[in-house]
Every structure is written in C-alpha cells, then in structure tokens.
Design a protein around this motif. Structure first.
Motif, mmCIF file in Angstrom:
data_model
loop_
_atom_site.group_PDB
_atom_site.id
_atom_site.type_symbol
_atom_site.label_atom_id
_atom_site.label_comp_id
_atom_site.label_asym_id
_atom_site.label_seq_id
_atom_site.Cartn_x
_atom_site.Cartn_y
_atom_site.Cartn_z
ATOM 1 N N ALA A 13 6.314 11.775 5.318
ATOM 2 C CA ALA A 13 5.034 11.259 5.795
ATOM 3 C C ALA A 13 4.823 11.607 7.270
ATOM 4 O O ALA A 13 3.745 12.068 7.662
ATOM 5 C CB ALA A 13 4.967 9.744 5.592
ATOM 6 N N ARG A 63 0.860 2.599 5.323
ATOM 7 C CA ARG A 63 1.854 1.766 6.010
ATOM 8 C C ARG A 63 2.337 2.429 7.280
ATOM 9 O O ARG A 63 2.466 1.792 8.328
ATOM 10 C CB ARG A 63 3.041 1.510 5.072
ATOM 11 C CG ARG A 63 2.779 0.421 4.070
ATOM 12 C CD ARG A 63 4.021 0.083 3.297
ATOM 13 N NE ARG A 63 4.185 0.909 2.107
ATOM 14 C CZ ARG A 63 5.240 0.891 1.333
ATOM 15 N NH1 ARG A 63 6.263 0.114 1.634
ATOM 16 N NH2 ARG A 63 5.299 1.639 0.259
ATOM 17 N N GLY A 78 0.806 -1.216 0.000
ATOM 18 C CA GLY A 78 0.000 0.000 0.000
ATOM 19 C C GLY A 78 0.835 1.261 0.000
ATOM 20 O O GLY A 78 2.059 1.222 -0.073
ATOM 21 N N LYS A 79 0.159 2.379 0.072
ATOM 22 C CA LYS A 79 0.840 3.665 0.047
ATOM 23 C C LYS A 79 1.519 3.922 1.383
ATOM 24 O O LYS A 79 1.123 3.383 2.423
ATOM 25 C CB LYS A 79 -0.198 4.772 -0.233
ATOM 26 C CG LYS A 79 -0.950 4.548 -1.543
ATOM 27 C CD LYS A 79 -0.997 5.821 -2.379
ATOM 28 C CE LYS A 79 -1.343 5.523 -3.812
ATOM 29 N NZ LYS A 79 -2.800 5.388 -4.034
ATOM 30 N N ILE A 80 2.501 4.791 1.357
ATOM 31 C CA ILE A 80 3.271 5.071 2.561
ATOM 32 C C ILE A 80 2.388 5.514 3.716
ATOM 33 O O ILE A 80 2.576 5.085 4.858
ATOM 34 C CB ILE A 80 4.303 6.171 2.293
ATOM 35 C CG1 ILE A 80 5.270 5.706 1.242
ATOM 36 C CG2 ILE A 80 5.066 6.492 3.553
ATOM 37 C CD1 ILE A 80 6.102 4.572 1.710
ATOM 38 N N GLU A 81 1.459 6.383 3.446
ATOM 39 C CA GLU A 81 0.641 6.897 4.535
ATOM 40 C C GLU A 81 -0.080 5.767 5.255
ATOM 41 O O GLU A 81 -0.157 5.760 6.486
ATOM 42 C CB GLU A 81 -0.358 7.919 3.994
ATOM 43 C CG GLU A 81 0.328 9.099 3.325
ATOM 44 C CD GLU A 81 -0.624 10.262 3.132
ATOM 45 O OE1 GLU A 81 -1.846 10.048 3.185
ATOM 46 O OE2 GLU A 81 -0.131 11.397 2.929
ATOM 47 N N THR A 131 11.357 9.827 2.435
ATOM 48 C CA THR A 131 9.927 9.565 2.304
ATOM 49 C C THR A 131 9.292 9.349 3.669
ATOM 50 O O THR A 131 8.197 9.859 3.945
ATOM 51 C CB THR A 131 9.697 8.328 1.410
ATOM 52 O OG1 THR A 131 10.248 8.597 0.121
ATOM 53 C CG2 THR A 131 8.235 8.017 1.264
#
Lengths: 234, 234
Positions: B203, B164, B159-162, B199
């Motif tokens: 976040a 995770r 999934g996307k970083i946010e 990254t």
DNA sequence: CGTTATGTTGACCTCCTTCAAAGGCTGTGG
DNA sequence: CCACAGCCTTTGAAGGAGGTCAACATAACG
C-alpha cells in the motif's frame, strides 16, 4: 421522560444503600452515611433494549452506571460505518467524559433491558474533591475503559473470524456465571468484530452446528468451552 | 542505567520550569513556584529508537511523559502476534496505570529518539491529592488515552487498507506541522493497521508511486493531502 | 394470517495472506 | 574503495478468507 434517555422509564430516586451492585460501581468504598448525604439527585432508570442513553456529540451532563443489562458504545466516523467500541455490563460506567465538560464521545444504546443510575456530572465532580475514595474509583473506571478498548483492539480485531468470535463469546461469558451471558445479534457482532453481518452469521451458525454454543432467547449457553478456548488461541 | 529504561541515557534532573512542552504535559497548570517544590525526583531521559521504557506485566512505579520523539505501546496476547494499541508523541503520557498500583498493561518501545520525563507514581499521587490543577490534568490524560484507543478501533481497523493507511498518514501529520511527522517502518504499520508487513508495504509503495506521499529518512512528507483525505473517506 | 425484521445460505469476486525471491540501503572489514 | 553481510523494503504468484449481492428461512408481531 429524560432528555438524555429515549424511551427510558423513570423509577425513582436511587437507593444506593440497598443497591446490590453498590460495591462494584462508582460509589464503592463510601459508607452508608456518606451515601445518604449525597444520593438525592441520582435517578434510577430502567431502559429497554433499543433505548439511546445519549448520542455522540451531545453535551454531556450526566454519567451512567449500569446496574444490570447491557449497553453498547458506538463510534460513528465520517464515512458511515460506525463501529462498536465497548460493551458495558453490570458495574461499568458510561459517559465519563461528561466529568470533563466534554461532549459525549459515543452513542450509548441499550442492548439488553438495563437498570441504570443517572448521576449528574456536577455531583460527581463535587464529591471527587472531598471524597478520596470516590476519587480513586473514578481513576479506576477510566483505566477500565482504557483496558476494555485495548482488549478490543488486541482480541477482537486481530486474526481469523473464528478466533475473534470465540474470544468474544468467552468474554460475554456463560449464563450461570455473571450478568454477562447475553447474546448479541449478528449485526452487533459484526460491528464489534469488524466484519459484515453475513460473516458473523456464518461463523455463529458453524459454531452452533459444531455444538460449541447454544442460543436461548437472548442468552448464550456454552456447551464446549474448551473448543472455544482452543479456537481463541489460534 | 535505569532498570525500567533499557539503553536510555540519563540526562539529569528535569527542569520543568524551562521545559517547552510543560504546558502540554502532565504539569500544565502549575505555577513555577509549585513546580520548584516538587520536581526533584523527576528524571529527564533521552532514549534512542528501540529502547524499551517498560514491559507488559512489569510492576509499574513510574509514569513517562513524552517531550519529543515517538513511543509505541504494544499489547501481546496469548497466541503471539502482538499489536500496537497506541502511538504517543510530544505531550502524551505512558504508564498511567502505575498510578493505580497496577502492573504495566503494555510494552512501551521508543520508535524515534525520544526525550522523556520519568515521574515516580508516588509523587504524582501525592500531588494529586493537594493540587486540583494536576488532578484535572490527570483525568484529561486518561480520557485522551481512551480517545486514542477508540480512534484506533474506528479509523485504523475498519475498511480497506488504502483507506486505513491514508487515515494513519493523516494522523501522523506532516513534517512542518507538529512533532508527529514521523514515518513508521512497514512492520509497525502492519501491527497498527492489523495487516501483514507485506500488505502495508504494498500500500505504501503504491501511495509513493502515485506521488501522494514521500519519505525522507524517517520523516513523511505529504505531496497530495487531498488525495489522502479522499481515500480516507472511502 | 400476512408482514416485517432478523438470521441463514449460496455464488462469485475482491482483497489480503502466505511463501518466496529479488532489490536496496547501511555498516563493517578487508 | 570495494565486497559482503544483514536488515528492511518491494514485488510476484497462488491460495484462502471475507465482502457483496441475492435468495430464502425463520421468528416475532400485529
């Protein structure tokens, strides 16, 4: 039909003493005499590709040893997705958590027609207390599961797709090596590498164009192992 | 100074019978009498952040139980990188592979000052044969390691970083909950989530700007658990 | 032969990486 | 007390990698 084994064909009581993979599965280390005394409740199953051995959350009553073929363990999380967390081949064991009276942690699905032994958890637990050899095998299996999971994190979830795919193909092995020369479909590759089906397809197509790997009805054949190894290290 | 424990301060023989985490670590289930007979070779260590308990590939002679603090297990692969494959907190065990006479599979590094018990593998193996209670604890520890690795694959690598990062923060927990309210630095976050330090920083900075989480000298404080939970499921 | 599942490819856009620089915190020494 | 160095964090800008959506190709199968 076994309740835990959708579409699985029951073959009969397992004959562990003549099993060619006996030395690499759970009962390695036991003598024939010891085996003869305990193998009665063990079922030998043949499960075709697509069969589900057990489902995540189901109450676990048996462990499965893989004699041949390939099985995937998938973990579904809340938000959909669902990711492959392990690939099992000859000699691997699925559903160890059943020995601890825990529900199955994954869904186990057959990817390539598999010969399996279904062993009641209760039996293994009994033997565990009296057979030091089996006991050590059990711990080794658990450690192997940890190693496989860690390897997946480190090798198949880091780096660019080409490197990850190369590592996966090298792990899957070559046709004339072990029983692990199976090819995966693009969807499973994606679920394993953490990318979409399209991306997996693009990378594989490129590998085939480059002549690094060839596909033969479900099997994968290497043409240039060096090239793959070089990619894997990048 | 113990050879396996860089910069670790030796405190003394462990007093397992008065250890407040006794019930959640390896020897849970043993009575005080049973403990008294066996605890002599167990060392109690205090290790500051940055201390290395053992290194990947080193010959394993001890397992470590974490009484407090936080420890990371990192796996170095050929091409550099190196990824965190597990975070251990109070009650977790590191180095189980030593029980199988295997070299350590990871490098164990202390992230937050930790109290540890260093237990000779040989001792555990002896007890394993005579103490069914310990035996079951061992299997449970191994299964827990598998669960943690699988959870990392499914939750922190998809999934996307946010999403995770939100899942990671929820896993780390809140200050007033358990001992897991520790904050990680951005580099470790990246190594855990499979992204770069920048990254991870971006976040986290955004989360803080949104007021979802706050940072207090190494601890994390939730301000909006719902928002994080919502992100985690996206 | 049509139908369906799986694989391939294209175009566009988003997210993450990369490289670079600036800001902030801490400890040390003058 | 201040200046400075060192480390970690934050932020910016540009480029690339992978996601997304869609079309098409191919193979399997009745």
């Amino acid at each position: 039909m076994k309740p835990n084994c959708t579409n699985a064909e029951w073959i009969g009581r397992a004959k562990c003493s003549v099993c060619e993979v006996r030395n690499i599965v759970l009962f390695a280390g036991l003598t024939n005499d010891e085996l003869d005394r305990i193998l009665h409740p063990i079922d030998n199953l043949h499960a075709p590709a697509g069969a589900v051995l057990y489902e995540q959350g189901g109450s676990g009553s048996s462990v499965f040893t893989v004699r041949s073929g390939m099985v995937k363990l998938t973990l579904d999380i809340a938000d959909g997705g669902g990711r492959i967390v392990r690939l099992l081949g000859a000699g691997d064991v699925a559903g160890l958590e059943a020995l601890l009276a825990q529900p199955y942690k994954h869904t186990a699905t057959v990817l390539h027609d598999a010969d399996l032994c279904r062993i009641p958890a209760e039996l293994v637990n009994q033997l565990d207390q009296t057979q030091p050899k089996l006991h050590r095998q059990l711990l080794l299996r658990w450690q192997k599961a940890v190693d496989q999971a860690d390897s997946l994190i480190a090798c198949l979830a880091s780096g660019k797709i080409e490197a990850r795919l190369a590592r996966l193909l090298l792990k899957l092995g070559c046709r004339d090596e072990s029983s692990r020369g199976y090819m995966l479909n693009r969807e499973d590759m994606g679920a394993l590498l953490g990318v979409t089906t399209e991306t997996a397809s693009r990378a594989m197509a490129e590998f085939k164009r480059q002549g690094w790997v060839r596909e033969e009805k479900g099997y994968c054949v290497f043409c240039n192992r060096q090239a793959l190894a070089a990619l894997a290290h990048a």
